[in-house]
Structure formats: structure tokens, C-alpha cells
Design an enzyme around this catalytic site. Sequence first.
Site, PDB file in Angstrom:
ATOM      1  N   ASP A 198      -8.811  72.456  45.519  1.00 40.02           N
ATOM      2  CA  ASP A 198      -8.271  71.206  44.847  1.00 40.02           C
ATOM      3  C   ASP A 198      -9.563  70.920  43.684  1.00 40.02           C
ATOM      4  O   ASP A 198     -10.714  71.563  43.877  1.00 40.02           O
ATOM      5  CB  ASP A 198      -8.128  69.943  45.764  1.00 40.02           C
ATOM      6  N   TYR A 241       7.080  65.536  33.180  1.00 35.00           N
ATOM      7  CA  TYR A 241       6.935  66.161  34.509  1.00 35.00           C
ATOM      8  C   TYR A 241       8.382  67.253  34.794  1.00 35.00           C
ATOM      9  O   TYR A 241       8.328  68.360  34.933  1.00 35.00           O
ATOM     10  CB  TYR A 241       7.167  65.397  35.790  1.00 35.00           C
TER      11      TYR A 241
HETATM   12  N1  LIG Z   1       5.709  65.223  46.930  1.00 29.93           N
HETATM   13  C1  LIG Z   1       7.068  65.310  46.704  1.00 29.93           C
HETATM   14  O1  LIG Z   1       7.917  64.784  47.010  1.00 29.93           O
HETATM   15  C2  LIG Z   1       7.445  66.674  45.621  1.00 29.93           C
HETATM   16  C3  LIG Z   1       8.694  66.562  45.240  1.00 29.93           C
HETATM   17  C4  LIG Z   1       8.957  67.868  44.304  1.00 29.93           C
HETATM   18  C5  LIG Z   1       8.149  68.616  44.017  1.00 29.93           C
HETATM   19  N2  LIG Z   1       6.953  68.597  44.590  1.00 29.93           N
HETATM   20  C6  LIG Z   1       5.869  69.261  43.876  1.00 29.93           C
HETATM   21  O2  LIG Z   1       5.025  70.017  44.999  1.00 29.93           O
HETATM   22  C7  LIG Z   1       3.732  70.216  44.577  1.00 29.93           C
HETATM   23  C8  LIG Z   1       2.843  69.294  45.370  1.00 29.93           C
HETATM   24  O3  LIG Z   1       2.977  68.044  45.428  1.00 29.93           O
HETATM   25  P1  LIG Z   1       2.223  66.864  46.028  1.00 29.93           P
HETATM   26  O4  LIG Z   1       3.086  65.557  46.365  1.00 29.93           O
HETATM   27  O5  LIG Z   1       1.309  67.602  47.083  1.00 29.93           O
HETATM   28  O6  LIG Z   1       1.475  66.130  44.647  1.00 29.93           O
HETATM   29  P2  LIG Z   1      -0.053  65.318  44.656  1.00 29.93           P
HETATM   30  O7  LIG Z   1       0.240  64.730  43.195  1.00 29.93           O
HETATM   31  O8  LIG Z   1       0.219  64.584  45.914  1.00 29.93           O
HETATM   32  O9  LIG Z   1      -0.965  66.433  44.601  1.00 29.93           O
HETATM   33  C9  LIG Z   1      -1.275  67.248  43.725  1.00 29.93           C
HETATM   34  C10 LIG Z   1      -2.797  67.685  43.739  1.00 29.93           C
HETATM   35  O10 LIG Z   1      -2.932  68.437  42.380  1.00 29.93           O
HETATM   36  C11 LIG Z   1      -4.583  68.129  42.134  1.00 29.93           C
HETATM   37  N3  LIG Z   1      -4.843  68.576  40.592  1.00 29.93           N
HETATM   38  C12 LIG Z   1      -4.445  67.825  39.591  1.00 29.93           C
HETATM   39  N4  LIG Z   1      -5.011  68.489  38.631  1.00 29.93           N
HETATM   40  C13 LIG Z   1      -5.670  69.666  39.035  1.00 29.93           C
HETATM   41  C14 LIG Z   1      -6.254  70.497  38.360  1.00 29.93           C
HETATM   42  N5  LIG Z   1      -6.639  70.726  37.260  1.00 29.93           N
HETATM   43  N6  LIG Z   1      -6.781  71.528  39.170  1.00 29.93           N
HETATM   44  C15 LIG Z   1      -6.493  71.738  40.584  1.00 29.93           C
HETATM   45  N7  LIG Z   1      -5.938  70.610  41.246  1.00 29.93           N
HETATM   46  C16 LIG Z   1      -5.502  69.595  40.519  1.00 29.93           C
HETATM   47  C17 LIG Z   1      -4.726  66.839  42.608  1.00 29.93           C
HETATM   48  O11 LIG Z   1      -6.046  66.598  42.716  1.00 29.93           O
HETATM   49  C18 LIG Z   1      -3.818  66.699  43.678  1.00 29.93           C
HETATM   50  O12 LIG Z   1      -4.631  66.731  45.047  1.00 29.93           O
HETATM   51  C19 LIG Z   1       3.707  69.502  43.094  1.00 29.93           C
HETATM   52  O13 LIG Z   1       3.961  70.894  42.340  1.00 29.93           O
HETATM   53  C20 LIG Z   1       4.888  68.641  43.107  1.00 29.93           C
HETATM   54  O14 LIG Z   1       5.428  68.736  41.813  1.00 29.93           O
HETATM   55  C21 LIG Z   1       6.505  67.523  45.254  1.00 29.93           C
END
Ligand SMILES: NC(=O)c1ccc[n+]([C@@H]2O[C@H](COP(=O)([O-])OP(=O)(O)OC[C@H]3O[C@@H](n4cnc5c(N)ncnc54)[C@H](O)[C@@H]3O)[C@@H](O)[C@H]2O)c1
Length: 374
Positions: free
Chosen positions: A89, A196
Site C-alpha cells: 500500500d 468509480y
Molecule cells: N469494500 C467494498 O464494499 C467493495 C465493493 C465492491 C468492490 N470493491 C473493490 O475491492 C477493492 C478493495 O476495496 P476496499 O474496500 O478494501 O478499498 P479501500 O478504499 O478500503 O482501500 C483501498 C486502498 O487503496 C490504497 N491506494 C490508494 N491509492 C493508491 C495508490 N496510488 N497505490 C497503491 N495503493 C493505493 C489506499 O491507501 C487504500 O488502502 C477495490 O478495488 C474496490 O473497488 C470493494
Amino acid sequence: MPVLRALSKVVKQTLLGSPGCSCQPLTVAVRNISFSPRQVTSDASFHSVSFSETDHPKVLITGGLGQLGVGLAKMLRKKFGKNNVILSDIRKPPSSVFHSGPFIYSDILDYKNLREIVVNNRITWLFHYSALLSAVGEANVALARSVNITGLHNILDIAAEHGLRLFVPSTIGAFGPTSPRNPTPDLCVQRPRTIYGVSKVHAELMGEYYHHRYGLDFRCLRYPGIISADSMPGGGTTDYAVQIFHDAIKSGKFECNLRPDTRLPMMYIDDCLRATLEVMEAPVDTLSMRTYNINAMSFTPEELAQELQKQMPELEVTYDVDHVRQAIADSWPMNFDDSNARKEWGWKHDYDLPELIQTMLNYLSSETRVARAN
Ligand SMILES: NC(=O)c1ccc[n+]([C@@H]2O[C@H](COP(=O)([O-])OP(=O)(O)OC[C@H]3O[C@@H](n4cnc5c(N)ncnc54)[C@H](O)[C@@H]3O)[C@@H](O)[C@H]2O)c1
């Protein structure tokens, strides 16, 4: 003329693959002429490490400190060994995460850094979790475009060049107001209205394109809203369904930012992570597609509150609608049709609404008891 026609047929077959072959038609042609997605001049397959060499995949998780990544790492480490799963991360990890297994800094916008990590650690599987979620993305469109689209391009190129198996999560947010919403099938109109959603449709299409064009082993699940007890959501439209449990335990009161009748598909995190591993392990010939809906349950804030009040009758729920989030939710699926995932690679959820509530309450109240005792 017949010679020309024959020649054009050979060229067509080289470019598009033989008629009976639906995937990986271009890998050999592309790599033999030293033309990879980033025009790397060496033979890209040189970098790929086969499973027989390592027994277990060597895994990299990007964006691993969000709601889902730490749980994914824990599950994969149990299965493949602690040192075979690297969490990454751009944020500083809490000490419990830092000490639980390999952690590395990785900004997905830095292509060279990503390539170095993949090469030096002989990565074979990549779970690409970095993203800006729906509500956060609407508040910062330029950053969301950069992380969710430019970042994805880096990931796709690295994965194609180094022969990785790549998982990219998509979402119910990849659909829009013109999609059928009840239920939403795998294949239908996708015209989302958030950056998104647009970036996730782009990810689905680019992943599938790289699969057909370069033979990239791309796998993608459209997650519903994910509910977890030990990690907080990162700014999505379904966050209320996690927050309600925390507020219920802490204060007995919850103010919901969506209308009481907003129906959205949801899933408990353990089901989501298990589905992710199952689709990554699914034999290629069971997958007729590369992007699948998965689902477990569908409920409204009112139904969730009523079910929770069966356990906590004193819980008070009020509504103060956030119009940005409500507009997003109103354009998303109400029910998700995941019959293809169930039929093809055996997807089956374990948690329904009562089970989810019991699990969340058990976890959070035991945590509260421990905190009070300390
Ligand atoms: N949580 C949900 O309900 C949900 C639902 C559908 C899809 N998703 C997908 O699952 C994946 C994970 O979701 P999540 O809920 O853990 O997301 P989150 O927002 O909690 O975490 C995303 C992470 O990405 C990191 N990040 C941001 N910019 C970055 C960069 N330039 N380089 C590296 N890391 C970077 C952030 O620091 C963060 O820790 C995502 O792709 C999201 O779209 C999640």
C-alpha cells in the site's frame, strides 16, 4: 489474387486465433515479435514462474490496507504460507499488520517500482485492490481517474509482461440507471454515472481485452457491498451497513445516510474473500467468462435495522439522506443475478442476513468487552 487471399487468411488467423480458439490467441505471436503491452523488447514469458517451480503462488496484493486487503492476506497466508503473500500500500501499516507478514511500499502509479517488486519477489498472482471507492471518487474525480484507470493500466501491463494471474475486483457500481436493476445479470447495459463505476467498467473491458489479445489470465468478480467487523470501509455507498453495527454497539443510535427503502446487494467479508480465492483457483475450462457477478443477500436499511432490533430492541435508527450517496445507490442494482458463478465454478454463499447479524454482533461485542477489561 488467390495467393493474396491465402496470405491474408494466414495473417488473420495469426492475429485473431483459429476459429475454434476463444482465448490466448495472440500470446505467442505478440511475444515472438517482441511486442508486449509496454513494448518490452525481451521475451516476456522469460519472467513468468510456473507453479510447479514454487508449489504455491507468490502473491502480491495492492491497496492491501483497505477494508478487504488485510483479511485477504490472512486467508491466503493460511493457505500458501506467510512469506508467499506480500501486502502492499502507500500508507503506513499498523504494527499488527506490519508484524503479521511481508509488507512493502507500492504506489500503483509508479510502473517501475511495481515491476521491480514483481521481478524481485518472483510474483505469480496479483490481487489488485487499490482504488478510490464511489463516494470518495466523486469528491476527487481527477485522483480517482488516475488511481483507478492509469493505475490499472500499469497493473495490466506488468501482469501481461510477467505472465501473472491477475484478479481485479469490480462492483455493483459498474452498472447504472439504464441497467436492469432487479435482478442485474452479468451481461447487460452498463452505463454507470460515477467515475468509480466508469473506471470499473473500463477495468472489466481492458482485462478481458488483454486476455484475448495477450493471453493474460485475468479474473474479475463484481462484489456487492461488503460488510466486515474488523476493518472499516473506505468511502463507498454501502458503508452504512457496516457503520450501523459499530454505532449500535457504541451508542444504541444510528443515523443512516440512505433512504430506508434503498435496496442493495450485500455480502459478508468471509464469503467475498472465499469467492475471490475460488475464482482464482477455478480451472480455466470452467470459466466461460472472465467477469462474474457474485451475491449473497439484498436488503434495505429498514430491513437491516428491523433484523438488528430483534437482537437489540433499544436501537434507534433515524435518517438524514446524503443526496450524493442516495443518487448513486438509486442507480445501482437492487438484486444481483450470480447464477453463472454458481453454475460454472460452484459459487455458494454461507452468510445470509440473520447469520451476518449474529456474526457481526458476536465479534463487536467481544471486542468491546476486551476493550473495557483493559
Ligand atoms: N469494500 C467494498 O464494499 C467493495 C465493493 C465492491 C468492490 N470493491 C473493490 O475491492 C477493492 C478493495 O476495496 P476496499 O474496500 O478494501 O478499498 P479501500 O478504499 O478500503 O482501500 C483501498 C486502498 O487503496 C490504497 N491506494 C490508494 N491509492 C493508491 C495508490 N496510488 N497505490 C497503491 N495503493 C493505493 C489506499 O491507501 C487504500 O488502502 C477495490 O478495488 C474496490 O473497488 C470493494
